[in-house]
Scaffold this active site. Structure first.
Site, short mmCIF file in Angstrom:
data_model
loop_
_atom_site.label_atom_id
_atom_site.label_comp_id
_atom_site.label_asym_id
_atom_site.label_seq_id
_atom_site.Cartn_x
_atom_site.Cartn_y
_atom_site.Cartn_z
N GLU A 1 1.04 -0.22 -12.73
CA GLU A 1 1.16 -1.13 -13.89
C GLU A 1 2.50 -0.94 -14.59
O GLU A 1 2.57 -0.58 -15.77
CB GLU A 1 0.00 -0.92 -14.86
CG GLU A 1 -1.33 -1.35 -14.29
CD GLU A 1 -2.45 -1.43 -15.33
OE1 GLU A 1 -2.32 -0.80 -16.39
OE2 GLU A 1 -3.43 -2.13 -15.08
N GLU B 1 -7.61 -3.62 -9.73
CA GLU B 1 -8.43 -2.82 -10.65
C GLU B 1 -9.30 -3.75 -11.50
O GLU B 1 -8.83 -4.77 -11.99
CB GLU B 1 -7.56 -2.07 -11.66
CG GLU B 1 -6.83 -0.87 -11.16
CD GLU B 1 -6.06 -0.19 -12.30
OE1 GLU B 1 -6.45 -0.33 -13.47
OE2 GLU B 1 -5.07 0.47 -12.00
C1 GAL Z 1 -5.16 0.40 -16.12
C2 GAL Z 1 -4.54 1.55 -15.39
C3 GAL Z 1 -5.56 2.58 -14.92
C4 GAL Z 1 -6.58 2.81 -15.99
C5 GAL Z 1 -7.24 1.52 -16.36
C6 GAL Z 1 -8.29 1.68 -17.43
O1 GAL Z 1 -4.29 0.05 -17.15
O2 GAL Z 1 -3.78 1.13 -14.29
O3 GAL Z 1 -4.86 3.76 -14.61
O4 GAL Z 1 -5.94 3.37 -17.09
O5 GAL Z 1 -6.29 0.62 -16.84
O6 GAL Z 1 -8.83 0.45 -17.82
#
Ligand code: GAL
Length: 643
Positions: free
Chosen positions: A143, A300
């Site tokens: 990110e 994610e």
């Molecule tokens: C994203 C990140 C992850 C984790 C996740 C939590 O921003 O890439 O590492 O922190 O959010 O929601």
């Protein structure tokens, strides 16, 4: 089947758990696992001393389990020794405050020192695993810009000046572009220029937009540097996870997309928004736009609550499946979760995971298994594409330019306006392609242009030419106002679209919060009005006093509508229905219907069963449906339509 995957932060667990995890991952049908995303301080605990023992072991375990690797370069967060030895890599905020280590991503995107150390690690990782048979994807950093997108330190200042010299060539050209005659800001040389640090009054808005462009480019440059090192050792596809989401706006992903071998997005439901589920659909469509219409991956998402909103809501029964299949419906071929196992320690210990703190005897785990089984039935959907005949134009530059410090109303926010337009289309049952300004629009039946505030001549011409040759466009207020230097287009609003729309607006007249203006049809306009004069347009919707609020202009072989005021969703939906000559049936309330290839996804967000007219083979239940499919409340059905 659309792949199921996750982030695996094995560093947080002892080796016995790794073995147990492999068995559970196999049971859940996990096929792709992201490792080494935050691995740096484990791999290189002291400068130049590398220890790959644990990562080697986990890579082998995954390989033995038949699971593919989404391998992080490990550079997302620097180890403590780096920031201790080189505090100059730490990012600095606009008011000159250093952001210290202790969280994550505490590095300046333009720091040559950080870059050098990061690339040294990438070299090690890429050389070691670049040809590993389990390797399926490279995951650069993580990110990029989530926290450190805008840095105002001296290294950033120097890089910003270099970027400006490249863009403008001469300081005279920069002075002209930034309008520095205003408030005595004229520069005699590039070395006088600073990043737009905190000031006593409103900062130069053109400088702010250029700083956003520069900052987006600086992180893209970091991505390219890591990718170049990887390429020397590996032929496997490379990507990084985008944040196409409502609260991150600092990367112009239109300019990043071409560098990615696969488009990957991270998306979490945002309960700070009025309609989080509609925003999910929007983000998925925008991600598909970034992928040029091709399938993409959800890198994610969460099984339940996140930990970073003021109120972190658990998912309702069935919601995990609905959310995931909405992404699939809108083009995702992989659904990956952050994360595999809920952390027992650290800042994210209350973030949901596929295995919650309660363990595998839990509703969340059973939901994961249900999702996996359902994805297993959707194999035929893989690789198919969504065919949309309406486009919505989206622009990060307009986001930056609209949400600047001094504007006609602080309640006028770019994304709100885009979401409003999107929601109205979605309620109409329209699946829209989200496209970049300047895209060739000729293949679309209609085009919606919400709040395209900053627009170049060519980007405006793309809309104008499209209408001239027979297209239908709907443009909403605050569009066409400034050029890419943030210079107002003179002669009356909406500047670049004045002639196309056949109107001249002499003055903006925004409304106070809670105020409204009655419309002739009994509705109410809020937020925004204009002193609008018609040149060639006609009024389609008037205020109660007869003044024009929504107009239509025949232009060439097509027509262009102007929405000059803030309408609620039903009113905007009606305008879109008429302006786009929409003829399809509206979906049932709380229902989303999306076609992907021959597959029709019917997502029932409500609690009541609904019937959707269709004939074909339903993949979730494996049944043939004739005439209509029943979708029980809260569930999803996917029908391969047969005529
Ligand atoms: C994203 C990140 C992850 C984790 C996740 C939590 O921003 O890439 O590492 O922190 O959010 O929601």
């Amino acid at each position: 089947m659309p792949r199921l995957g996750c982030d695996y932060n094995f560093e947080q667990w002892p080796p016995e758990v790794w073995v147990e995890d492999m068995a559970l991952m196999r049971r859940a049908g996990v096929g792709l696992v992201a490792v080494n995303v935050f691995g740096w301080s484990e791999l290189e605990a002291r400068p130049g001393e590398y220890d790959f023992t644990a990562l080697d072991r986990v890579v082998e375990l995954l390989h033995e389990a038949g699971i593919k690797l989404n391998l992080g370069t490990g550079t997302a967060s620097a180890p403590p020794w780096l920031t201790r030895r080189h505090p100059e890599v730490l990012p600095v905020t606009a008011d000159g405050t250093t952001r210290f280590p202790g969280g994550r991503q505490a590095w300046c995107p333009s720091s040559p020192v950080f870059r050098e150390h990061a690339l040294r690690l990438v070299e090690q990782v890429a050389a070691r695993y670049g040809n590993h048979p389990a390797l399926d994807l490279w995951h650069v950093s993580n990110e990029l810009g989530c926290h450190n997108a805008l840095c105002y330190c001296e290294a950033s200042a120097a890089a910003f000046r270099g970027w400006l010299e490249q863009r403008y060539g001469t300081v005279e050209a920069l002075n002209k572009a930034w309008g520095t005659a205003f408030w005595s800001q004229r520069y005699a040389a590039f070395d006088e220029i600073q990043p737009p640090r905190a000031a006593l009054s409103v900062r130069n808005p053109a400088q702010l937009v250029d700083f956003q462009r520069f900052s987006s480019d600086a992180l893209l440059d970091h991505y390219r540097a890591e990718a170049q090192v990887i390429r020397r050792h590996s032929a496997i596809p490379i990507t990084t996870n985008f944040m196409v989401t409502a609260h991150i706006r600092n990367q112009d992903y239109w300019s990043w997309a071409a560098d990615m071998d696969v488009i990957a997005n991270d998306h979490y439901l945002d309960h700070r928004l009025p309609d989080p589920v509609a925003e999910l659909s929007f983000a998925a469509d925008l991600t598909r736009g970034l992928a040029g219409g091709r399938p993409w991956m959800l890198m994610e998402t969460s099984t339940g609550a996140v930990n970073w909103q003021p109120y972190n809501l658990a998912k309702e029964p069935g919601q995990l499946l609905r959310n995931a299949l909405t992404h699939v419906a809108r083009g995702a071929d992989a659904i990956c979760f952050f994360q595999w196992r809920a952390s027992a320690q650290g800042a994210e210990k209350f973030h949901s995971a596929m295995i919650p703190h309660a363990g595998a005897d839990s509703a969340v785990w059973r939901d994961v298994l249900e999702l996996s089984a359902t994805l297993g039935k959707l194999g035929e959907v893989d690789g198919t594409t969504v065919a949309a005949d309406i486009a919505l134009v989206f622009s990060w530059e307009s986001w930056w330019a609209t949400d600047t410090e001094a504007r006609p109303s602080q309640d006028l926010r770019y994304l709100d306006q885009v979401h409003a337009a999107y929601r109205a289309l979605r309620e109409l049952g329209v699946t829209a392609d989200i496209v970049a300004p300047g895209t060739d629009l000729s293949r679309y039946r209609a085009v919606v242009v919400p709040c395209l505030h900053m627009v170049s001549d060519q980007e405006a011409a793309a809309v104008t030419n499209y209408v001239e040759s027979g297209g239908r466009a709907v443009i909403t207020f605050y569009s066409g106002i400034v050029d890419p230097d943030d210079r107002v287009r003179l002669g009356g609003y909406p500047g670049a679209f004045r002639e196309l729309l056949g109107v001249v607006s002499e003055e903006f007249a925004p409304l106070l919060p809670g105020a409204s203006v009655p419309l002739a049809d009994g509705g109410e306009a809020t937020l925004w009005t204009e002193r609008l004069r018609l040149t060639t347009a006609t009024t389609e919707l008037a205020y109660a006093d007869g003044r024009p609020a929504v107009t239509r202009n025949e232009f060439g072989a097509g027509e262009a509508w102007y929405v000059s005021t803030g309408l609620d969703t039903p009113a905007l939906r009606d305008v879109f229905e008429r302006a786009t000559a929409h003829s399809g049936a509206e979906p049932a309330p709380d229902t989303e219907v999306v076609r992907r290839g021959p597959f029709v996804f019917v997502i029932n967000h409500g609690s009541k069963d609904i019937d959707h007219p269709i004939t074909g083979h339903e993949l979730v239940t494996g049944q043939t449906v004739t005439g209509s499919v029943t979708v029980p409340g809260g569930t999803v059905r996917v029908v391969r339509e047969e005529a």
